[in-house]
Design a protein around this motif. Sequence first.
Motif, PDB file in Angstrom:
ATOM      1  N   MET A   1       3.909   8.034 -31.980  1.00  0.00           N
ATOM      2  CA  MET A   1       4.821   7.133 -32.635  1.00  0.00           C
ATOM      3  C   MET A   1       5.821   6.642 -31.596  1.00  0.00           C
ATOM      4  N   GLN A   2       6.209   5.385 -31.693  1.00  0.00           N
ATOM      5  CA  GLN A   2       7.191   4.823 -30.776  1.00  0.00           C
ATOM      6  C   GLN A   2       8.489   4.523 -31.513  1.00  0.00           C
ATOM      7  N   VAL A   3       9.600   4.822 -30.842  1.00  0.00           N
ATOM      8  CA  VAL A   3      10.927   4.523 -31.373  1.00  0.00           C
ATOM      9  C   VAL A   3      11.691   3.741 -30.315  1.00  0.00           C
ATOM     10  N   ILE A   4      12.690   3.014 -30.749  1.00  0.00           N
ATOM     11  CA  ILE A   4      13.523   2.265 -29.806  1.00  0.00           C
ATOM     12  C   ILE A   4      14.511   3.230 -29.169  1.00  0.00           C
ATOM     13  N   GLN A   5      14.494   3.317 -27.844  1.00  0.00           N
ATOM     14  CA  GLN A   5      15.401   4.188 -27.099  1.00  0.00           C
ATOM     15  C   GLN A   5      16.649   3.431 -26.665  1.00  0.00           C
ATOM     16  N   ARG A   6      16.446   2.178 -26.207  1.00  0.00           N
ATOM     17  CA  ARG A   6      17.579   1.396 -25.710  1.00  0.00           C
ATOM     18  C   ARG A   6      17.379  -0.062 -26.079  1.00  0.00           C
ATOM     19  N   LEU A   7      18.480  -0.723 -26.430  1.00  0.00           N
ATOM     20  CA  LEU A   7      18.472  -2.138 -26.779  1.00  0.00           C
ATOM     21  C   LEU A   7      19.517  -2.826 -25.913  1.00  0.00           C
ATOM     22  N   THR A   8      19.071  -3.784 -25.110  1.00  0.00           N
ATOM     23  CA  THR A   8      19.987  -4.555 -24.271  1.00  0.00           C
ATOM     24  C   THR A   8      20.082  -5.955 -24.848  1.00  0.00           C
ATOM     25  N   VAL A   9      21.281  -6.347 -25.230  1.00  0.00           N
ATOM     26  CA  VAL A   9      21.518  -7.683 -25.784  1.00  0.00           C
ATOM     27  C   VAL A   9      21.901  -8.591 -24.616  1.00  0.00           C
ATOM     28  N   VAL A  10      21.070  -9.599 -24.383  1.00  0.00           N
ATOM     29  CA  VAL A  10      21.279 -10.517 -23.269  1.00  0.00           C
ATOM     30  C   VAL A  10      22.293 -11.561 -23.715  1.00  0.00           C
ATOM     31  N   SER A  11      23.535 -11.306 -23.373  1.00  0.00           N
ATOM     32  CA  SER A  11      24.623 -12.200 -23.746  1.00  0.00           C
ATOM     33  C   SER A  11      25.691 -12.106 -22.661  1.00  0.00           C
ATOM     34  N   LYS A  65      10.317   4.435 -26.616  1.00  0.00           N
ATOM     35  CA  LYS A  65      10.001   5.790 -26.194  1.00  0.00           C
ATOM     36  C   LYS A  65       8.937   6.332 -27.144  1.00  0.00           C
ATOM     37  N   THR A  66       7.905   6.932 -26.572  1.00  0.00           N
ATOM     38  CA  THR A  66       6.854   7.541 -27.380  1.00  0.00           C
ATOM     39  C   THR A  66       7.241   8.980 -27.673  1.00  0.00           C
ATOM     40  N   ILE A  67       7.210   9.340 -28.957  1.00  0.00           N
ATOM     41  CA  ILE A  67       7.529  10.713 -29.348  1.00  0.00           C
ATOM     42  C   ILE A  67       6.336  11.307 -30.076  1.00  0.00           C
ATOM     43  N   ALA A  68       6.221  12.611 -30.016  1.00  0.00           N
ATOM     44  CA  ALA A  68       5.130  13.305 -30.689  1.00  0.00           C
ATOM     45  C   ALA A  68       5.484  13.516 -32.148  1.00  0.00           C
ATOM     46  N   VAL A  69       4.498  13.378 -32.994  1.00  0.00           N
ATOM     47  CA  VAL A  69       4.641  13.664 -34.413  1.00  0.00           C
ATOM     48  C   VAL A  69       3.765  14.872 -34.694  1.00  0.00           C
ATOM     49  N   HIS A  70       4.287  15.850 -35.408  1.00  0.00           N
ATOM     50  CA  HIS A  70       3.606  17.125 -35.592  1.00  0.00           C
ATOM     51  C   HIS A  70       2.206  17.023 -36.171  1.00  0.00           C
ATOM     52  N   ASP A  71       1.936  16.046 -37.013  1.00  0.00           N
ATOM     53  CA  ASP A  71       0.615  15.987 -37.625  1.00  0.00           C
ATOM     54  C   ASP A  71      -0.386  15.173 -36.809  1.00  0.00           C
ATOM     55  N   GLU A  72       0.004  14.682 -35.601  1.00  0.00           N
ATOM     56  CA  GLU A  72      -0.936  13.991 -34.733  1.00  0.00           C
ATOM     57  C   GLU A  72      -1.807  15.008 -34.019  1.00  0.00           C
ATOM     58  N   PRO A  77      -7.781  10.255 -28.771  1.00  0.00           N
ATOM     59  CA  PRO A  77      -8.178   9.337 -27.698  1.00  0.00           C
ATOM     60  C   PRO A  77      -7.420   8.017 -27.718  1.00  0.00           C
ATOM     61  N   ARG A  78      -6.717   7.724 -28.791  1.00  0.00           N
ATOM     62  CA  ARG A  78      -5.938   6.484 -28.851  1.00  0.00           C
ATOM     63  C   ARG A  78      -4.641   6.600 -28.074  1.00  0.00           C
ATOM     64  N   GLN A  79      -4.220   7.815 -27.733  1.00  0.00           N
ATOM     65  CA  GLN A  79      -2.982   8.039 -26.994  1.00  0.00           C
ATOM     66  C   GLN A  79      -3.295   8.350 -25.543  1.00  0.00           C
ATOM     67  N   ARG A  80      -2.610   7.696 -24.646  1.00  0.00           N
ATOM     68  CA  ARG A  80      -2.784   7.982 -23.219  1.00  0.00           C
ATOM     69  C   ARG A  80      -1.748   9.015 -22.828  1.00  0.00           C
ATOM     70  N   VAL A  81      -2.176  10.115 -22.288  1.00  0.00           N
ATOM     71  CA  VAL A  81      -1.282  11.187 -21.903  1.00  0.00           C
ATOM     72  C   VAL A  81      -1.285  11.284 -20.386  1.00  0.00           C
ATOM     73  N   VAL A  82      -0.098  11.244 -19.796  1.00  0.00           N
ATOM     74  CA  VAL A  82       0.037  11.370 -18.353  1.00  0.00           C
ATOM     75  C   VAL A  82       0.751  12.667 -18.079  1.00  0.00           C
ATOM     76  N   SER A  83       0.159  13.514 -17.260  1.00  0.00           N
ATOM     77  CA  SER A  83       0.787  14.773 -16.938  1.00  0.00           C
ATOM     78  C   SER A  83       0.571  15.087 -15.475  1.00  0.00           C
ATOM     79  N   GLY A  84       1.250  16.110 -14.981  1.00  0.00           N
ATOM     80  CA  GLY A  84       1.126  16.490 -13.587  1.00  0.00           C
ATOM     81  C   GLY A  84       2.206  15.849 -12.737  1.00  0.00           C
ATOM     82  N   THR A  85       2.131  16.086 -11.456  1.00  0.00           N
ATOM     83  CA  THR A  85       3.126  15.534 -10.536  1.00  0.00           C
ATOM     84  C   THR A  85       2.476  14.502  -9.647  1.00  0.00           C
ATOM     85  N   TYR A  86       3.273  13.651  -9.119  1.00  0.00           N
ATOM     86  CA  TYR A  86       2.778  12.578  -8.242  1.00  0.00           C
ATOM     87  C   TYR A  86       3.179  12.851  -6.821  1.00  0.00           C
TER      88      TYR A  86
END
Length: 86
Positions: A1-11, A65-72, A77-86
């Motif tokens: 699930m995605q939620v809005i983390q930040r909103l920048t108003v261009v004004s 921001k993508t957040i985890a939902v407990h019942d997911e 396979p519809r969610q791309r998960v990135v883990s590990g270090t670069y």
Amino acid sequence: MQVIQRLTVVSNPTRVFEVGTEIEGREVIEIKQFCNDDFSEFLVLDENDNPISSIENCPVIVDWKTIAVHDEKENDPRQRVVSGTY
């Protein structure tokens, strides 16, 4: 699930609303978007679900921001998960 983390108003001046920050002594808990074909509105809500600000028909930059939902399922396979270090 995605939620809005930040909103920048261009004004002038630019205004930034971010979840977890404080505005005039009230903490931003959620940013909600309401829209249809002719109208777009964002509500910035505090911890009591009261509006801090309402932004209507303005140019904005939305950071999601993508957040985890407990019942997911963990291996959905519809969610791309990135883990590990670069």
